[in-house]
Design a protein around this motif. Structure first.
Motif, PDB file in Angstrom:
ATOM      1  N   ALA A 111       0.820  -1.222   0.000  1.00 53.91           N
ATOM      2  CA  ALA A 111       0.000   0.000   0.000  1.00 53.91           C
ATOM      3  C   ALA A 111       0.845   1.260   0.000  1.00 53.91           C
ATOM      4  O   ALA A 111       0.669   2.150   0.819  1.00 53.91           O
ATOM      5  N   VAL A 112       1.789   1.352  -0.954  1.00 57.42           N
ATOM      6  CA  VAL A 112       2.593   2.564  -1.067  1.00 57.42           C
ATOM      7  C   VAL A 112       1.705   3.746  -1.439  1.00 57.42           C
ATOM      8  O   VAL A 112       2.027   4.903  -1.193  1.00 57.42           O
ATOM      9  N   SER A 113       0.553   3.433  -2.022  1.00 62.20           N
ATOM     10  CA  SER A 113      -0.458   4.438  -2.332  1.00 62.20           C
ATOM     11  C   SER A 113      -1.827   3.805  -2.130  1.00 62.20           C
ATOM     12  O   SER A 113      -2.030   2.647  -2.508  1.00 62.20           O
ATOM     13  N   SER A 114      -2.765   4.544  -1.498  1.00 64.11           N
ATOM     14  CA  SER A 114      -4.061   3.928  -1.197  1.00 64.11           C
ATOM     15  C   SER A 114      -5.148   4.980  -1.050  1.00 64.11           C
ATOM     16  O   SER A 114      -4.872   6.183  -0.995  1.00 64.11           O
ATOM     17  N   THR A 115      -6.385   4.508  -1.010  1.00 59.73           N
ATOM     18  CA  THR A 115      -7.539   5.374  -0.761  1.00 59.73           C
ATOM     19  C   THR A 115      -8.341   4.810   0.411  1.00 59.73           C
ATOM     20  O   THR A 115      -8.103   3.684   0.845  1.00 59.73           O
ATOM     21  N   THR A 116      -9.290   5.577   0.882  1.00 59.92           N
ATOM     22  CA  THR A 116     -10.132   5.123   1.995  1.00 59.92           C
ATOM     23  C   THR A 116     -11.124   4.054   1.557  1.00 59.92           C
ATOM     24  O   THR A 116     -11.774   3.441   2.399  1.00 59.92           O
ATOM     25  N   HIS A 122       0.712  -1.649  -4.481  1.00 61.22           N
ATOM     26  CA  HIS A 122       1.876  -2.190  -3.785  1.00 61.22           C
ATOM     27  C   HIS A 122       3.103  -2.004  -4.663  1.00 61.22           C
ATOM     28  O   HIS A 122       3.049  -2.198  -5.888  1.00 61.22           O
ATOM     29  N   LEU A 123       4.216  -1.666  -4.037  1.00 62.25           N
ATOM     30  CA  LEU A 123       5.473  -1.480  -4.760  1.00 62.25           C
ATOM     31  C   LEU A 123       6.357  -2.712  -4.561  1.00 62.25           C
ATOM     32  O   LEU A 123       6.646  -3.104  -3.428  1.00 62.25           O
ATOM     33  N   LEU A 144      -4.098   5.875  -9.346  1.00 59.35           N
ATOM     34  CA  LEU A 144      -3.021   5.760  -8.370  1.00 59.35           C
ATOM     35  C   LEU A 144      -1.742   5.244  -9.026  1.00 59.35           C
ATOM     36  O   LEU A 144      -0.642   5.731  -8.737  1.00 59.35           O
ATOM     37  N   ILE A 145      -1.895   4.261  -9.913  1.00 67.03           N
ATOM     38  CA  ILE A 145      -0.727   3.715 -10.605  1.00 67.03           C
ATOM     39  C   ILE A 145      -0.062   4.781 -11.468  1.00 67.03           C
ATOM     40  O   ILE A 145       1.176   4.890 -11.507  1.00 67.03           O
ATOM     41  N   GLY A 146      -0.863   5.591 -12.139  1.00 64.45           N
ATOM     42  CA  GLY A 146      -0.314   6.670 -12.958  1.00 64.45           C
ATOM     43  C   GLY A 146       0.501   7.645 -12.127  1.00 64.45           C
ATOM     44  O   GLY A 146       1.585   8.087 -12.545  1.00 64.45           O
ATOM     45  N   GLN A 147       0.009   7.992 -10.940  1.00 63.80           N
ATOM     46  CA  GLN A 147       0.745   8.887 -10.043  1.00 63.80           C
ATOM     47  C   GLN A 147       2.066   8.265  -9.600  1.00 63.80           C
ATOM     48  O   GLN A 147       3.105   8.935  -9.554  1.00 63.80           O
ATOM     49  N   GLU A 148       2.021   6.965  -9.280  1.00 60.42           N
ATOM     50  CA  GLU A 148       3.237   6.284  -8.835  1.00 60.42           C
ATOM     51  C   GLU A 148       4.260   6.175  -9.959  1.00 60.42           C
ATOM     52  O   GLU A 148       5.464   6.302  -9.733  1.00 60.42           O
ATOM     53  N   ARG A 149       3.797   5.923 -11.168  1.00 59.28           N
ATOM     54  CA  ARG A 149       4.723   5.826 -12.301  1.00 59.28           C
ATOM     55  C   ARG A 149       5.460   7.151 -12.506  1.00 59.28           C
ATOM     56  O   ARG A 149       6.672   7.171 -12.764  1.00 59.28           O
ATOM     57  N   LYS A 150       4.742   8.254 -12.395  1.00 56.08           N
ATOM     58  CA  LYS A 150       5.374   9.567 -12.544  1.00 56.08           C
ATOM     59  C   LYS A 150       6.403   9.803 -11.450  1.00 56.08           C
ATOM     60  O   LYS A 150       7.500  10.302 -11.692  1.00 56.08           O
ATOM     61  N   ARG A 151       6.045   9.424 -10.231  1.00 51.96           N
ATOM     62  CA  ARG A 151       6.941   9.641  -9.087  1.00 51.96           C
ATOM     63  C   ARG A 151       8.198   8.793  -9.203  1.00 51.96           C
ATOM     64  O   ARG A 151       9.311   9.258  -8.983  1.00 51.96           O
ATOM     65  N   LEU A 152       8.030   7.534  -9.595  1.00 56.70           N
ATOM     66  CA  LEU A 152       9.159   6.610  -9.642  1.00 56.70           C
ATOM     67  C   LEU A 152      10.067   6.853 -10.842  1.00 56.70           C
ATOM     68  O   LEU A 152      11.272   6.603 -10.779  1.00 56.70           O
ATOM     69  N   SER A 153       9.503   7.320 -11.950  1.00 58.86           N
ATOM     70  CA  SER A 153      10.296   7.500 -13.173  1.00 58.86           C
ATOM     71  C   SER A 153      11.450   8.483 -12.987  1.00 58.86           C
ATOM     72  O   SER A 153      12.418   8.467 -13.750  1.00 58.86           O
ATOM     73  N   ALA A 196      20.743  -1.336  -4.793  1.00 60.42           N
ATOM     74  CA  ALA A 196      20.884   0.107  -5.019  1.00 60.42           C
ATOM     75  C   ALA A 196      19.531   0.750  -5.293  1.00 60.42           C
ATOM     76  O   ALA A 196      19.223   1.838  -4.780  1.00 60.42           O
ATOM     77  N   LEU A 197      18.715   0.077  -6.097  1.00 63.78           N
ATOM     78  CA  LEU A 197      17.392   0.595  -6.421  1.00 63.78           C
ATOM     79  C   LEU A 197      16.503   0.635  -5.178  1.00 63.78           C
ATOM     80  O   LEU A 197      15.747   1.592  -4.965  1.00 63.78           O
ATOM     81  N   ASP A 198      16.607  -0.397  -4.362  1.00 64.28           N
ATOM     82  CA  ASP A 198      15.834  -0.460  -3.124  1.00 64.28           C
ATOM     83  C   ASP A 198      16.167   0.725  -2.216  1.00 64.28           C
ATOM     84  O   ASP A 198      15.282   1.360  -1.627  1.00 64.28           O
ATOM     85  N   LYS A 199      17.456   1.056  -2.095  1.00 62.04           N
ATOM     86  CA  LYS A 199      17.874   2.178  -1.246  1.00 62.04           C
ATOM     87  C   LYS A 199      17.331   3.501  -1.771  1.00 62.04           C
ATOM     88  O   LYS A 199      16.854   4.344  -1.002  1.00 62.04           O
ATOM     89  N   ARG A 200      17.390   3.684  -3.093  1.00 62.54           N
ATOM     90  CA  ARG A 200      16.886   4.931  -3.677  1.00 62.54           C
ATOM     91  C   ARG A 200      15.391   5.091  -3.453  1.00 62.54           C
ATOM     92  O   ARG A 200      14.900   6.173  -3.099  1.00 62.54           O
ATOM     93  N   LEU A 201      14.641   4.004  -3.640  1.00 61.89           N
ATOM     94  CA  LEU A 201      13.189   4.089  -3.504  1.00 61.89           C
ATOM     95  C   LEU A 201      12.769   4.224  -2.039  1.00 61.89           C
ATOM     96  O   LEU A 201      11.760   4.862  -1.734  1.00 61.89           O
ATOM     97  N   LYS A 202      13.526   3.622  -1.123  1.00 58.17           N
ATOM     98  CA  LYS A 202      13.222   3.803   0.299  1.00 58.17           C
ATOM     99  C   LYS A 202      13.422   5.254   0.710  1.00 58.17           C
ATOM    100  O   LYS A 202      12.647   5.803   1.494  1.00 58.17           O
ATOM    101  N   ALA A 203      14.476   5.879   0.182  1.00 61.14           N
ATOM    102  CA  ALA A 203      14.718   7.289   0.471  1.00 61.14           C
ATOM    103  C   ALA A 203      13.603   8.155  -0.097  1.00 61.14           C
ATOM    104  O   ALA A 203      13.145   9.114   0.538  1.00 61.14           O
ATOM    105  N   LEU A 204      13.138   7.797  -1.286  1.00 57.88           N
ATOM    106  CA  LEU A 204      12.047   8.548  -1.913  1.00 57.88           C
ATOM    107  C   LEU A 204      10.756   8.387  -1.118  1.00 57.88           C
ATOM    108  O   LEU A 204      10.023   9.364  -0.898  1.00 57.88           O
ATOM    109  N   THR A 205      10.465   7.168  -0.664  1.00 60.68           N
ATOM    110  CA  THR A 205       9.257   6.917   0.114  1.00 60.68           C
ATOM    111  C   THR A 205       9.308   7.607   1.468  1.00 60.68           C
ATOM    112  O   THR A 205       8.313   8.145   1.945  1.00 60.68           O
ATOM    113  N   ALA A 206      10.495   7.630   2.093  1.00 61.08           N
ATOM    114  CA  ALA A 206      10.636   8.278   3.399  1.00 61.08           C
ATOM    115  C   ALA A 206      10.433   9.776   3.298  1.00 61.08           C
ATOM    116  O   ALA A 206       9.997  10.422   4.255  1.00 61.08           O
TER     117      ALA A 206
END
Length: 233
Positions: A111-116, A122-123, A144-153, A196-206
């Motif tokens: 649930a890296v991104s979710s609604t009520t 899930h990432l 939600l997926i579209g938003q995540e794709r933009k953020r992760l790209s 390396a990718l995991d570390k970058r994405l964890k920093a982005l999520t934090a």
């Protein structure tokens, strides 16, 4: 590392307890399970009885016992997987739990991104790259997926980015086929690149605002250890 620690050998008693839990869980949800188990026992027993009566020797008795145990375990594996998947389809967030118990190096952020309304994305990070798994109402989840794709790209570089919508509709992946779908993906990253990718994405999520909690129930799956004890693919 964490995955390797989780995969440490379990004791014999713990394994028996897990099998007992899976047996009980399956028997309560599958009417055919107990009759199939009885059939799996009776066929080898009947074979042993015939072998002894025909004078083939008492050595067939242990062979019959081993065949009966093997048949019961095969029935348990097949029917419990079916029962667990049917139960998991009723639980929001079950897809993340299934991926976490898969063999291999899969890094899961539920649930890296979710609604009520219990829509969620899930990432997943693994050797095939980055995977977004969507659960819920398709129209809302695709947003939600579209938003995540933009953020992760912005941070994933040349790593592959895929997304899947879970469900039984056209173009969707049924929960029962999630494992096979992910395991068939081409491996395009090395272990070091995954780290390396995991570390970058964890920093982005934090760095992002904290999402509301409670979208995924604590008990997203059958009894503790059930998926792990029956995993194999």
């Amino acid at each position: 590392m964490a995955k390797a620690q989780e995969q440490e050998k379990v004791g014999f008693r713990t394994r028996l307890k897990q099998i007992g839990m899976v047996f009980s869980f399956t028997a309560k949800r599958d009417r055919l399970f107990v009759p199939l188990v009885l059939l799996a026992v009776l066929v080898p027993v009947a074979f042993v009885v015939v072998a002894v009566v025909l004078g083939w020797g008492l050595l067939w008795i242990p062979v019959g016992i081993m065949l009966a145990l093997l048949a019961v375990l095969i029935v348990l594996n097949l029917r419990s997987n079916k029962a667990m998947m049917a139960e998991a389809e009723k639980q929001p967030g079950a897809a993340a739990q299934i991926v976490e118990t898969m063999r291999g190096d899969w890094r899961v952020t539920p649930a890296v991104s979710s609604t009520t309304q219990f829509d969620m994305v899930h990432l997943i990070i693994g050797r095939p790259g980055i995977i977004l798994l969507g659960e819920g109402q398709p129209q809302r989840v695709r947003a939600l997926i579209g938003q995540e794709r933009k953020r992760l790209s912005k941070v994933i570089g040349s790593a592959d980015l895929r997304d899947f919508m879970l469900g039984n509709g056209e173009g969707e992946v049924p929960l029962a086929k999630l494992r096979s779908t992910l395991t068939r993906l081409p491996r395009t990253l090395s272990g070091k690149e995954v780290n390396a990718l995991d570390k970058r994405l964890k920093a982005l999520t934090a760095a992002r605002p904290q999402l509301p909690k409670g979208a995924i129930p604590k008990n997203m799956r059958p009894p503790k250890g059930a998926f792990r004890s029956m995993r194999g693919r």
